[in-house]
Scaffold this motif. Structure first.
Motif, PDB file in Angstrom:
ATOM      1  N   LEU A 433       0.827  -1.206   0.000  1.00 30.07           N
ATOM      2  CA  LEU A 433       0.000   0.000   0.000  1.00 30.07           C
ATOM      3  C   LEU A 433       0.864   1.260   0.000  1.00 30.07           C
ATOM      4  O   LEU A 433       0.619   2.198  -0.771  1.00 30.07           O
ATOM      5  N   CYS A 434       1.878   1.285   0.858  1.00 37.84           N
ATOM      6  CA  CYS A 434       2.754   2.452   0.941  1.00 37.84           C
ATOM      7  C   CYS A 434       3.464   2.711  -0.384  1.00 37.84           C
ATOM      8  O   CYS A 434       3.594   3.866  -0.813  1.00 37.84           O
ATOM      9  N   MET A 435       3.908   1.652  -1.037  1.00 29.43           N
ATOM     10  CA  MET A 435       4.591   1.822  -2.319  1.00 29.43           C
ATOM     11  C   MET A 435       3.631   2.338  -3.379  1.00 29.43           C
ATOM     12  O   MET A 435       3.990   3.191  -4.203  1.00 29.43           O
ATOM     13  N   THR A 436       2.395   1.841  -3.362  1.00 25.41           N
ATOM     14  CA  THR A 436       1.402   2.330  -4.326  1.00 25.41           C
ATOM     15  C   THR A 436       1.154   3.816  -4.129  1.00 25.41           C
ATOM     16  O   THR A 436       1.108   4.597  -5.102  1.00 25.41           O
ATOM     17  N   GLU A 437       0.991   4.226  -2.876  1.00 25.08           N
ATOM     18  CA  GLU A 437       0.748   5.641  -2.590  1.00 25.08           C
ATOM     19  C   GLU A 437       1.977   6.489  -2.899  1.00 25.08           C
ATOM     20  O   GLU A 437       1.847   7.630  -3.342  1.00 25.08           O
ATOM     21  N   LEU A 438       3.168   5.929  -2.688  1.00 28.97           N
ATOM     22  CA  LEU A 438       4.399   6.667  -2.993  1.00 28.97           C
ATOM     23  C   LEU A 438       4.535   6.905  -4.490  1.00 28.97           C
ATOM     24  O   LEU A 438       4.920   8.002  -4.921  1.00 28.97           O
ATOM     25  N   LEU A 439       4.217   5.889  -5.287  1.00 24.03           N
ATOM     26  CA  LEU A 439       4.309   6.026  -6.743  1.00 24.03           C
ATOM     27  C   LEU A 439       3.316   7.058  -7.267  1.00 24.03           C
ATOM     28  O   LEU A 439       3.530   7.640  -8.341  1.00 24.03           O
ATOM     29  N   GLU A 440       2.233   7.289  -6.540  1.00 18.85           N
ATOM     30  CA  GLU A 440       1.291   8.340  -6.914  1.00 18.85           C
ATOM     31  C   GLU A 440       1.724   9.703  -6.375  1.00 18.85           C
ATOM     32  O   GLU A 440       1.431  10.739  -6.978  1.00 18.85           O
ATOM     33  N   PHE A 441       2.407   9.686  -5.249  1.00 13.52           N
ATOM     34  CA  PHE A 441       2.813  10.937  -4.611  1.00 13.52           C
ATOM     35  C   PHE A 441       3.931  11.633  -5.383  1.00 13.52           C
ATOM     36  O   PHE A 441       3.919  12.872  -5.521  1.00 13.52           O
ATOM     37  N   ILE A 442       4.914  10.885  -5.878  1.00 15.73           N
ATOM     38  CA  ILE A 442       6.086  11.502  -6.518  1.00 15.73           C
ATOM     39  C   ILE A 442       5.690  12.362  -7.724  1.00 15.73           C
ATOM     40  O   ILE A 442       6.136  13.516  -7.827  1.00 15.73           O
ATOM     41  N   PRO A 443       4.866  11.866  -8.666  1.00 16.14           N
ATOM     42  CA  PRO A 443       4.441  12.750  -9.772  1.00 16.14           C
ATOM     43  C   PRO A 443       3.665  13.972  -9.274  1.00 16.14           C
ATOM     44  O   PRO A 443       3.769  15.060  -9.860  1.00 16.14           O
ATOM     45  N   ARG A 444       2.891  13.791  -8.194  1.00 10.53           N
ATOM     46  CA  ARG A 444       2.148  14.925  -7.633  1.00 10.53           C
ATOM     47  C   ARG A 444       3.123  15.970  -7.071  1.00 10.53           C
ATOM     48  O   ARG A 444       2.927  17.179  -7.246  1.00 10.53           O
ATOM     49  N   PHE A 445       4.143  15.487  -6.385  1.00 10.45           N
ATOM     50  CA  PHE A 445       5.167  16.393  -5.859  1.00 10.45           C
ATOM     51  C   PHE A 445       5.898  17.088  -7.007  1.00 10.45           C
ATOM     52  O   PHE A 445       6.148  18.311  -6.960  1.00 10.45           O
ATOM     53  N   GLU A 446       6.238  16.346  -8.019  1.00 11.04           N
ATOM     54  CA  GLU A 446       6.944  16.898  -9.180  1.00 11.04           C
ATOM     55  C   GLU A 446       6.127  18.002  -9.854  1.00 11.04           C
ATOM     56  O   GLU A 446       6.653  19.072 -10.214  1.00 11.04           O
ATOM     57  N   LYS A 447       4.830  17.737 -10.028  1.00 11.07           N
ATOM     58  CA  LYS A 447       3.946  18.712 -10.663  1.00 11.07           C
ATOM     59  C   LYS A 447       3.845  19.984  -9.828  1.00 11.07           C
ATOM     60  O   LYS A 447       3.856  21.105 -10.371  1.00 11.07           O
ATOM     61  N   GLU A 448       3.746  19.821  -8.514  1.00  6.75           N
ATOM     62  CA  GLU A 448       3.640  20.979  -7.630  1.00  6.75           C
ATOM     63  C   GLU A 448       4.932  21.792  -7.640  1.00  6.75           C
ATOM     64  O   GLU A 448       4.904  23.034  -7.618  1.00  6.75           O
ATOM     65  N   PHE A 449       6.063  21.113  -7.699  1.00  6.91           N
ATOM     66  CA  PHE A 449       7.353  21.804  -7.743  1.00  6.91           C
ATOM     67  C   PHE A 449       7.500  22.594  -9.040  1.00  6.91           C
ATOM     68  O   PHE A 449       7.931  23.754  -9.038  1.00  6.91           O
ATOM     69  N   GLU A 450       7.141  21.960 -10.128  1.00  6.47           N
ATOM     70  CA  GLU A 450       7.231  22.630 -11.427  1.00  6.47           C
ATOM     71  C   GLU A 450       6.321  23.853 -11.474  1.00  6.47           C
ATOM     72  O   GLU A 450       6.699  24.915 -11.991  1.00  6.47           O
ATOM     73  N   LYS A 451       5.125  23.694 -10.934  1.00 10.43           N
ATOM     74  CA  LYS A 451       4.171  24.804 -10.906  1.00 10.43           C
ATOM     75  C   LYS A 451       4.710  25.971 -10.083  1.00 10.43           C
ATOM     76  O   LYS A 451       4.553  27.153 -10.447  1.00 10.43           O
ATOM     77  N   ALA A 452       5.370  25.660  -8.970  1.00 14.73           N
ATOM     78  CA  ALA A 452       5.851  26.701  -8.069  1.00 14.73           C
ATOM     79  C   ALA A 452       7.104  27.391  -8.583  1.00 14.73           C
ATOM     80  O   ALA A 452       7.303  28.590  -8.343  1.00 14.73           O
ATOM     81  N   TRP A 453       7.968  26.671  -9.318  1.00 19.04           N
ATOM     82  CA  TRP A 453       9.277  27.212  -9.636  1.00 19.04           C
ATOM     83  C   TRP A 453       9.537  27.495 -11.109  1.00 19.04           C
ATOM     84  O   TRP A 453      10.474  28.232 -11.438  1.00 19.04           O
ATOM     85  N   SER A 454       8.753  26.918 -12.005  1.00 18.37           N
ATOM     86  CA  SER A 454       9.032  27.122 -13.423  1.00 18.37           C
ATOM     87  C   SER A 454       8.811  28.573 -13.841  1.00 18.37           C
ATOM     88  O   SER A 454       9.498  29.092 -14.724  1.00 18.37           O
ATOM     89  N   THR A 455       7.835  29.229 -13.222  1.00 20.37           N
ATOM     90  CA  THR A 455       7.542  30.619 -13.566  1.00 20.37           C
ATOM     91  C   THR A 455       7.969  31.596 -12.474  1.00 20.37           C
ATOM     92  O   THR A 455       7.699  32.793 -12.580  1.00 20.37           O
ATOM     93  N   ALA A 456       8.616  31.096 -11.446  1.00 23.22           N
ATOM     94  CA  ALA A 456       9.008  31.957 -10.325  1.00 23.22           C
ATOM     95  C   ALA A 456      10.156  32.868 -10.731  1.00 23.22           C
ATOM     96  O   ALA A 456      10.944  32.563 -11.639  1.00 23.22           O
ATOM     97  N   GLN A 457      10.252  33.998 -10.079  1.00 21.21           N
ATOM     98  CA  GLN A 457      11.344  34.924 -10.331  1.00 21.21           C
ATOM     99  C   GLN A 457      12.661  34.322  -9.832  1.00 21.21           C
ATOM    100  O   GLN A 457      12.688  33.334  -9.103  1.00 21.21           O
ATOM    101  N   ASP A 458      13.732  34.943 -10.251  1.00 18.39           N
ATOM    102  CA  ASP A 458      15.062  34.472  -9.870  1.00 18.39           C
ATOM    103  C   ASP A 458      15.170  34.383  -8.356  1.00 18.39           C
ATOM    104  O   ASP A 458      14.884  35.329  -7.632  1.00 18.39           O
ATOM    105  N   SER A 459      15.536  33.192  -7.851  1.00 20.40           N
ATOM    106  CA  SER A 459      15.644  32.979  -6.410  1.00 20.40           C
ATOM    107  C   SER A 459      16.926  32.227  -6.104  1.00 20.40           C
ATOM    108  O   SER A 459      17.255  31.241  -6.786  1.00 20.40           O
ATOM    109  N   PRO A 460      17.652  32.643  -5.093  1.00 20.37           N
ATOM    110  CA  PRO A 460      18.912  31.967  -4.756  1.00 20.37           C
ATOM    111  C   PRO A 460      18.710  30.572  -4.172  1.00 20.37           C
ATOM    112  O   PRO A 460      19.686  29.818  -4.043  1.00 20.37           O
ATOM    113  N   ILE A 461      17.474  30.223  -3.792  1.00 22.06           N
ATOM    114  CA  ILE A 461      17.268  28.909  -3.175  1.00 22.06           C
ATOM    115  C   ILE A 461      16.741  27.879  -4.174  1.00 22.06           C
ATOM    116  O   ILE A 461      16.595  26.716  -3.820  1.00 22.06           O
ATOM    117  N   PHE A 462      16.468  28.304  -5.429  1.00 22.61           N
ATOM    118  CA  PHE A 462      15.924  27.363  -6.397  1.00 22.61           C
ATOM    119  C   PHE A 462      16.893  26.215  -6.675  1.00 22.61           C
ATOM    120  O   PHE A 462      16.539  25.035  -6.557  1.00 22.61           O
TER     121      PHE A 462
END
Length: 701
Positions: A433-462
């Motif tokens: 069960l944990c592995m199934t949920e993890l395999l669904e979580f990683i693409p969700r995390f990836e999508k959220e990261f891309e959404k937050a940082w792909s259009t973000a202004q220049d940041s030293p922590i990116f």
């Protein structure tokens, strides 16, 4: 059982004429419609019995003293003398000799009311003795066909006997159920009850002989030992239900508290049985085993009812853990104080396999939402507590570190540990069960990261975030393989895609940062600007310096990609310009190209790049641009072709055009180096020029 008005009798009439007359008077009185309507039921019968007893008093005065209560008392004395045939065992518990049936005792039984009073006073042995006399008398009269013409009278007396026996049975049940309810055990009462059961079994040894048509249960075994066992079962049910149970609204830990109350209450009951109750019974009763089995069945039934409730994740685990680990442990049935009397080896399953599997499946189904919510919380905290607040990544052993891997492995590890404590199969299901949920979580995390940082202004922590997350997911996969022995084939594919995506976002950000500097190359402003030859290197370094904190080989590969990108884009900007330069300008351009290339080359090499093969590219082109002698130009071109086998003819023509050579001269040099291009096979080794497009106008310049 409620007595019919006709079922309450006086002592049976003696064969004397006076007794017969009294019988006729009673029958006449009972048959009176007025009397029947006024004195119906048990209490009416008692009133009629009192009337009959007053007549008995008159008989006593006339010397007829061999009937009624006096004979009942004489019978009790006879019954006590009969007890000489008993064997004393188990701390005073008495047992009838197995090979000796109860001998018939002559005498008169007490009245139904008197016997009932004895039962209410718990004088059960005396009551039983008189009931047995009444039963034997009725059987004897039935066999003598005394009631041939009056079968209702036989039925009435049979009901009296049955009623009284049932009253004793109820008393036995009350004694058994009260044993655990009382603060102290009435040992004398229990011992007397056991003796009573033994007397009854001796008095009714044979079922087949006892049954007689139309006589109800006369002479039939009452099976009080079985009823005693049923009373224990009923007592156990009541004790289980007595454990306090709050509602979920009152206390979120209601089930855990209830089970704690239950095990504490029943453990005390079992200790009382071991220390006080057991010694009141013969060994054959196996009292401890009987009570343990009764409690076991009562708890099993109670748990089935609990399982029917809508239980949440924590409640389901509480129930699973209690059944699997607490029930047989020292916290409950296995408590040291209960040994060795309380045995659990032969107990049946507390829950049926079907109920147990259903409970586990419900737990896994509930865990699915719980794990999903845990992973969701991880993502939410990354966004709100790190990205939005721009918290810098931590460094551990010179590698950027994020808590992501640790958090995920902790969640998986804790749930596997808890599930493994229940059963191996549940642990396996939880991991799946944990592995199934993890395999669904990683693409969700990836999508959220891309959404937050792909259009973000220049940041030293990116850049540090990209490095930290790639490191964390690598650690996660490694940890799952080593700690949990997971097949990570599917996870590797997902993490490879995530790494590529993060790398692309990283390079896109790098391009955005460096393009303003690259576009200035070979412009007049660039030539005239002598202030910051390291501007491009500084822009690149804002990204590349963090890659030395990325786990190998990923960090090394990405640093190579950055190095190649900068050189490639630099060359692209050099060869795409079409304006002519004079000799002095070419010298300035060549000098500045060497200077800038050396700065960012050294910077990247210092940061860990191993792409030394890229270093000559810009220097060769710079030499071609500033070289006056045509033969030396041809030598530099040959070296360029040898070092970079993916270079094409249009690239060479464009570079020669940047030098300012005419079409004829460019063509002549190209012919002289063609054999070098052909021998290089155009695509072996490291690639640099393959992705550089040359405008057609440059080639024809």
């Amino acid at each position: 059982m409620e007595l019919d008005p006709r079922t309450v009798t006086s002592e049976p009439a003696s064969p004397t004429s006076s007794a017969g007359e009294e019988k006729m008077e009673i029958s006449s009185e009972l048959s009176s419609p007025t009397s029947h309507s006024r004195d119906s039921g048990f209490f009416g019968s008692i009133r009629r019995l009192s009337t009959w007893k007053s007549k008995q008093s008159q008989n006593k005065e006339s010397g007829n003293e061999d009937t009624g209560t006096w004979k009942g008392k004489r019978f009790l004395r006879s019954f006590r003398s009969y007890e000489k045939n008993k064997t004393t065992i188990c701390d005073g518990v008495e047992k009838i000799g197995e090979n000796k049936e109860a001998e018939p005792i002559q005498g008169k039984p007490l009245s139904v009311m008197e016997i009932n009073e004895l039962i209410q006073k718990r004088q059960l042995l005396e009551a039983f003795a008189s009931i047995k006399l009444l039963e034997d008398e009725t059987i004897s009269e039935r066999n003598a066909e005394k009631y041939k013409d009056n079968p209702q009278e036989l039925l009435r007396k049979s009901k009296d006997v049955n009623f009284l026996y049932n009253s004793i049975a109820n008393a036995i049940q009350s004694i058994v159920e009260g044993t655990l309810e009382a603060s102290t055990v009435e040992e004398t009462m229990l011992t007397s009850m056991v003796t009573l059961i033994a007397h009854e079994e001796a008095a009714h040894p044979n079922t087949d002989k006892a049954v007689h048509p139309g006589s109800d249960l006369l002479g039939r075994p009452r099976k009080w030992r079985e009823m005693w066992r049923e009373a224990i079962n009923e007592s156990a049910k009541k004790r289980v239900l007595k454990a306090p149970m709050a509602s979920k609204e009152e206390d979120r830990s209601w089930l855990d508290l209830h089970l704690n109350f239950l095990q504490k209450l029943l453990r005390e009951d079992l200790l009382k049985i071991k220390l006080s109750v057991k010694k009141c019974y013969p060994e054959e009763y196996q009292v401890c085993d009987t009570y343990v089995e009764a409690f076991h069945k009562a708890i099993a039934s109670h748990l089935q009812h609990l399982c029917q409730r809508l239980l949440d994740f924590n409640e389901l685990y509480t129930l699973l853990d209690w059944v699997a680990n607490t029930y047989h442990s020292e916290l409950f049935l296995g408590h040291p104080d209960l040994k060795p009397e309380v045995k659990t080896e032969n107990l049946s399953l507390l829950l049926t396999p079907a109920d147990w599997d259903k409970l586990k499946n419900n737990y896994i189904a509930s865990a699915k939402e719980k794990i999903k919510s845990y992973f969701g919380n991880i993502l939410r905290l990354e966004v709100t507590e790190k990205w939005e607040k721009e918290v810098h990544s931590e460094a551990k052993e010179n590698l950027y570190h994020a808590s992501l891997s640790f958090d995920i492995q902790t969640i998986i590890g804790e749930h596997m540990k808890l599930s493994g404590a229940i059963s191996r199969s549940l642990e396996t299901k939880m991991l799946e069960l944990c592995m199934t949920e993890l395999l669904e979580f990683i693409p969700r995390f990836e999508k959220e990261f891309e959404k937050a940082w792909s259009t973000a202004q220049d940041s030293p922590i990116f850049a540090p975030y990209v490095v930290a997350y790639i490191n964390s997911f690598h650690d996660l996969m490694s940890g799952l393989e080593t700690e949990f022995e997971v097949n990570t084939e599917e996870l590797q594919k997902i993490l490879a895609a995530l790494t590529r995506n993060f790398t692309n976002i990283f390079l896109t950000k790098l391009k955005t940062k460096t393009q303003p500097f690259l576009k200035k190359i070979l412009t007049k402003d660039w030539i005239l600007d002598t202030g910051r030859p390291d501007s491009l290197a500084s822009a690149v370094s804002q990204f590349s310096e963090h890659l030395q904190h990325m786990r190998k080989p990923t960090g090394q590969e990405l640093l190579r990609e950055v190095h190649r990108y900068v050189v490639k884009e630099y060359i692209t900007q050099v060869i795409k310009h079409r304006w002519r330069m004079n000799r002095e300008t070419r010298q300035e351009v060549s000098k500045k190209m060497d200077q800038e290339a050396r700065i960012f080359h050294n910077t990247l090499i210092d940061q860990g790049s191993d792409s030394d093969w890229l270093v000559p590219a810009i220097h060769h082109i710079a030499k071609i641009i500033r070289e006056k002698k045509k033969d030396k130009i041809k030598v530099y071109v040959k070296k360029l072709c040898q070092n970079y086998p993916d270079i094409r003819k249009d690239h060479i023509l464009a570079i020669l055009a940047r030098r300012g050579l005419g079409r004829t001269r460019r063509a002549a040099i190209l012919r002289q180096v063609c054999h070098v291009l052909e021998s290089s096979d155009g695509g072996e080794g490291n690639t640099l020029f393959a992705e550089i497009d040359v405008p057609v106008v440059i080639c024809c310049f």
